[in-house]
Write an enzyme that holds these catalytic residues in place. Structure first.
Site, PDB file in Angstrom:
ATOM      1  N   LYS A   1       0.826  -1.213   0.000  1.00  0.00           N
ATOM      2  CA  LYS A   1       0.000   0.000   0.000  1.00  0.00           C
ATOM      3  C   LYS A   1       0.867   1.273   0.000  1.00  0.00           C
ATOM      4  O   LYS A   1       2.089   1.198   0.204  1.00  0.00           O
ATOM      5  CB  LYS A   1      -0.936  -0.066   1.206  1.00  0.00           C
ATOM      6  CG  LYS A   1      -1.938  -1.241   1.133  1.00  0.00           C
ATOM      7  CD  LYS A   1      -2.873  -1.258   2.344  1.00  0.00           C
ATOM      8  CE  LYS A   1      -3.911  -2.358   2.239  1.00  0.00           C
ATOM      9  NZ  LYS A   1      -4.864  -2.309   3.398  1.00  0.00           N
TER      10      LYS A   1
ATOM     11  N   TYR B   1     -12.712  -1.647  -3.271  1.00  0.00           N
ATOM     12  CA  TYR B   1     -13.163  -1.799  -1.884  1.00  0.00           C
ATOM     13  C   TYR B   1     -14.676  -1.630  -1.739  1.00  0.00           C
ATOM     14  O   TYR B   1     -15.160  -1.297  -0.647  1.00  0.00           O
ATOM     15  CB  TYR B   1     -12.430  -0.804  -0.985  1.00  0.00           C
ATOM     16  CG  TYR B   1     -10.996  -1.207  -0.671  1.00  0.00           C
ATOM     17  CD1 TYR B   1     -10.722  -2.313   0.140  1.00  0.00           C
ATOM     18  CD2 TYR B   1      -9.916  -0.486  -1.168  1.00  0.00           C
ATOM     19  CE1 TYR B   1      -9.422  -2.680   0.440  1.00  0.00           C
ATOM     20  CE2 TYR B   1      -8.598  -0.843  -0.868  1.00  0.00           C
ATOM     21  CZ  TYR B   1      -8.369  -1.946  -0.058  1.00  0.00           C
ATOM     22  OH  TYR B   1      -7.078  -2.318   0.238  1.00  0.00           O
TER      23      TYR B   1
ATOM     24  N   PHE C   1     -15.173   4.082   7.745  1.00  0.00           N
ATOM     25  CA  PHE C   1     -13.810   4.421   7.317  1.00  0.00           C
ATOM     26  C   PHE C   1     -13.637   4.416   5.801  1.00  0.00           C
ATOM     27  O   PHE C   1     -12.525   4.577   5.306  1.00  0.00           O
ATOM     28  CB  PHE C   1     -12.793   3.474   7.968  1.00  0.00           C
ATOM     29  CG  PHE C   1     -13.020   2.007   7.653  1.00  0.00           C
ATOM     30  CD1 PHE C   1     -12.574   1.443   6.461  1.00  0.00           C
ATOM     31  CD2 PHE C   1     -13.666   1.188   8.572  1.00  0.00           C
ATOM     32  CE1 PHE C   1     -12.777   0.103   6.174  1.00  0.00           C
ATOM     33  CE2 PHE C   1     -13.882  -0.162   8.297  1.00  0.00           C
ATOM     34  CZ  PHE C   1     -13.430  -0.699   7.083  1.00  0.00           C
TER      35      PHE C   1
ATOM     36  N   ARG D   1      -2.352 -14.648   4.218  1.00  0.00           N
ATOM     37  CA  ARG D   1      -3.004 -13.936   5.321  1.00  0.00           C
ATOM     38  C   ARG D   1      -2.243 -14.187   6.636  1.00  0.00           C
ATOM     39  O   ARG D   1      -2.121 -13.281   7.468  1.00  0.00           O
ATOM     40  CB  ARG D   1      -4.473 -14.372   5.463  1.00  0.00           C
ATOM     41  CG  ARG D   1      -5.371 -13.986   4.297  1.00  0.00           C
ATOM     42  CD  ARG D   1      -5.696 -12.522   4.209  1.00  0.00           C
ATOM     43  NE  ARG D   1      -6.304 -11.965   5.375  1.00  0.00           N
ATOM     44  CZ  ARG D   1      -7.079 -10.861   5.361  1.00  0.00           C
ATOM     45  NH1 ARG D   1      -7.329 -10.213   4.212  1.00  0.00           N
ATOM     46  NH2 ARG D   1      -7.565 -10.382   6.471  1.00  0.00           N
TER      47      ARG D   1
ATOM     48  N   THR E   1      -5.458  -7.415  10.663  1.00  0.00           N
ATOM     49  CA  THR E   1      -5.725  -6.097  10.057  1.00  0.00           C
ATOM     50  C   THR E   1      -5.136  -4.978  10.905  1.00  0.00           C
ATOM     51  O   THR E   1      -4.525  -4.041  10.383  1.00  0.00           O
ATOM     52  CB  THR E   1      -7.255  -5.893   9.919  1.00  0.00           C
ATOM     53  OG1 THR E   1      -7.797  -6.997   9.194  1.00  0.00           O
ATOM     54  CG2 THR E   1      -7.572  -4.592   9.210  1.00  0.00           C
TER      55      THR E   1
ATOM     56  N   ARG F   1       2.587  -6.986   8.811  1.00  0.00           N
ATOM     57  CA  ARG F   1       1.913  -5.838   9.428  1.00  0.00           C
ATOM     58  C   ARG F   1       2.529  -5.495  10.787  1.00  0.00           C
ATOM     59  O   ARG F   1       2.642  -4.323  11.150  1.00  0.00           O
ATOM     60  CB  ARG F   1       0.414  -6.097   9.528  1.00  0.00           C
ATOM     61  CG  ARG F   1      -0.273  -5.886   8.163  1.00  0.00           C
ATOM     62  CD  ARG F   1      -1.688  -6.392   8.144  1.00  0.00           C
ATOM     63  NE  ARG F   1      -2.438  -5.918   6.991  1.00  0.00           N
ATOM     64  CZ  ARG F   1      -3.624  -6.397   6.634  1.00  0.00           C
ATOM     65  NH1 ARG F   1      -4.191  -7.359   7.344  1.00  0.00           N
ATOM     66  NH2 ARG F   1      -4.245  -5.933   5.569  1.00  0.00           N
TER      67      ARG F   1
ATOM     68  N   HIS G   1      -2.086  -5.465   1.458  1.00  0.00           N
ATOM     69  CA  HIS G   1      -3.378  -6.131   1.238  1.00  0.00           C
ATOM     70  C   HIS G   1      -3.118  -7.600   0.941  1.00  0.00           C
ATOM     71  O   HIS G   1      -2.122  -7.938   0.301  1.00  0.00           O
ATOM     72  CB  HIS G   1      -4.085  -5.505   0.025  1.00  0.00           C
ATOM     73  CG  HIS G   1      -5.303  -6.278  -0.417  1.00  0.00           C
ATOM     74  ND1 HIS G   1      -6.513  -6.152   0.200  1.00  0.00           N
ATOM     75  CD2 HIS G   1      -5.473  -7.215  -1.402  1.00  0.00           C
ATOM     76  CE1 HIS G   1      -7.393  -6.973  -0.386  1.00  0.00           C
ATOM     77  NE2 HIS G   1      -6.778  -7.623  -1.358  1.00  0.00           N
TER      78      HIS G   1
ATOM     79  N   GLU H   1      -9.570  -9.863  -7.860  1.00  0.00           N
ATOM     80  CA  GLU H   1      -8.642  -8.754  -7.591  1.00  0.00           C
ATOM     81  C   GLU H   1      -7.428  -8.805  -8.517  1.00  0.00           C
ATOM     82  O   GLU H   1      -6.946  -7.762  -8.971  1.00  0.00           O
ATOM     83  CB  GLU H   1      -8.212  -8.799  -6.123  1.00  0.00           C
ATOM     84  CG  GLU H   1      -9.378  -8.481  -5.173  1.00  0.00           C
ATOM     85  CD  GLU H   1      -9.078  -8.745  -3.705  1.00  0.00           C
ATOM     86  OE1 GLU H   1      -9.984  -8.513  -2.889  1.00  0.00           O
ATOM     87  OE2 GLU H   1      -7.953  -9.188  -3.371  1.00  0.00           O
TER      88      GLU H   1
HETATM   89  P1  IDP Z   1      -8.008  -6.776   5.657  1.00  0.00           P
HETATM   90  O1  IDP Z   1      -7.208  -5.830   4.777  1.00  0.00           O
HETATM   91  O2  IDP Z   1      -7.191  -7.329   6.779  1.00  0.00           O
HETATM   92  O3  IDP Z   1      -8.727  -7.840   4.869  1.00  0.00           O
HETATM   93  P2  IDP Z   1     -10.593  -5.448   5.918  1.00  0.00           P
HETATM   94  O4  IDP Z   1     -11.482  -5.567   7.103  1.00  0.00           O
HETATM   95  O5  IDP Z   1     -10.986  -6.153   4.656  1.00  0.00           O
HETATM   96  O6  IDP Z   1      -9.119  -5.870   6.372  1.00  0.00           O
HETATM   97  O7  IDP Z   1     -10.446  -3.901   5.625  1.00  0.00           O
HETATM   98  C1  IDP Z   1      -9.864  -3.440   4.411  1.00  0.00           C
HETATM   99  C2  IDP Z   1      -8.927  -2.298   4.728  1.00  0.00           C
HETATM  100  O8  IDP Z   1      -9.676  -1.199   5.246  1.00  0.00           O
HETATM  101  C3  IDP Z   1      -7.895  -2.600   5.812  1.00  0.00           C
HETATM  102  O9  IDP Z   1      -6.771  -3.315   5.333  1.00  0.00           O
HETATM  103  C4  IDP Z   1      -7.536  -1.205   6.284  1.00  0.00           C
HETATM  104  O10 IDP Z   1      -6.643  -0.552   5.370  1.00  0.00           O
HETATM  105  C5  IDP Z   1      -8.888  -0.511   6.216  1.00  0.00           C
HETATM  106  N1  IDP Z   1      -9.589  -0.573   7.505  1.00  0.00           N
HETATM  107  C6  IDP Z   1     -10.189  -1.665   8.067  1.00  0.00           C
HETATM  108  N2  IDP Z   1     -10.731  -1.379   9.258  1.00  0.00           N
HETATM  109  C7  IDP Z   1     -10.482  -0.056   9.462  1.00  0.00           C
HETATM  110  C8  IDP Z   1     -10.802   0.862  10.536  1.00  0.00           C
HETATM  111  O11 IDP Z   1     -11.424   0.504  11.543  1.00  0.00           O
HETATM  112  N3  IDP Z   1     -10.355   2.152  10.385  1.00  0.00           N
HETATM  113  C9  IDP Z   1      -9.660   2.582   9.279  1.00  0.00           C
HETATM  114  N4  IDP Z   1      -9.352   1.753   8.253  1.00  0.00           N
HETATM  115  C10 IDP Z   1      -9.748   0.457   8.343  1.00  0.00           C
HETATM  116 MG    MG Z   2     -10.273  -7.695   3.498  1.00  0.00          MG
END
Ligand code: IDP
Ligand code: MG
Length: 139
Positions: free
Chosen positions: A11, A51, A59, A87, A93, A104, A117, A128
């Site tokens: 990212k 997304y 968010f 993963r 996350t 991470r 990601h 994707e």
């Molecule tokens: P992931 O990337 O681990 O699959 P997802 O829940 O799919 O997580 O969320 C996608 C992306 O959205 C995250 O990687 C992060 O960049 C962002 N994100 C997720 N939750 C939050 C939050 O609570 N605040 C701000 N950004 C968030």
């Molecule tokens: Mg995700």
């Protein structure tokens, strides 16, 4: 549906901080083969589509701003059990919850700016990957 491929993005924060090389080294050292890769930048429309599943979340606007603010490295990776193993390699996350040694944990600043990601299913990995690459760009 093939189960040996996943899709990743390093990212904008990872690119800005100069972490491309270190993260790619960790990915390839963990047994993933790079099938496709490029430095690219998503438009607002690209990020909103990529997304779309999150478009009702509070968010969402912040996520689109973040993901479009600079270049990313997009890549398709190949390994047995690619989605699940990747993963595991990237960690939770929220980097505060990510296991020691995960990408991470090592490189993410916050739950929003979380460095990488990783696709969450074989089906999404295919969608994707096809979002970012044509068949001629996959090896
Ligand atoms: P992931 O990337 O681990 O699959 P997802 O829940 O799919 O997580 O969320 C996608 C992306 O959205 C995250 O990687 C992060 O960049 C962002 N994100 C997720 N939750 C939050 C939050 O609570 N605040 C701000 N950004 C968030
Ligand atoms: Mg995700």
């Amino acid at each position: 549906m093939r189960t040996d491929r996943t899709f990743t993005m390093l990212k904008p924060d990872s690119v800005e901080k100069g972490h491309i090389g270190a993260i790619l080294e960790k990915i390839t050292a963990s047994g993933f083969r790079i099938v496709a890769m490029k430095l690219t930048q998503m438009t607002t429309a690209d990020a909103q589509e990529f997304y779309a599943i999150h478009n009702e979340r509070p968010f969402f606007g912040e996520l689109v701003e973040y993901m479009t603010r600079g270049p990313i490295v997009a890549a398709i990776l190949e390994k047995n059990n690619a989605v699940e193993d990747f993963r595991t390699l990237i960690g939770a996350t929220n980097p505060a919850d990510a296991a020691e040694g995960t990408i991470r944990k090592l490189y993410a600043a916050s739950i929003g700016e979380n460095a990488v990601h990783g696709s969450d299913s074989d089906e999404n990995a295919a969608i994707e990957g096809a979002f970012h690459f044509s068949g001629r760009e996959m090896f």
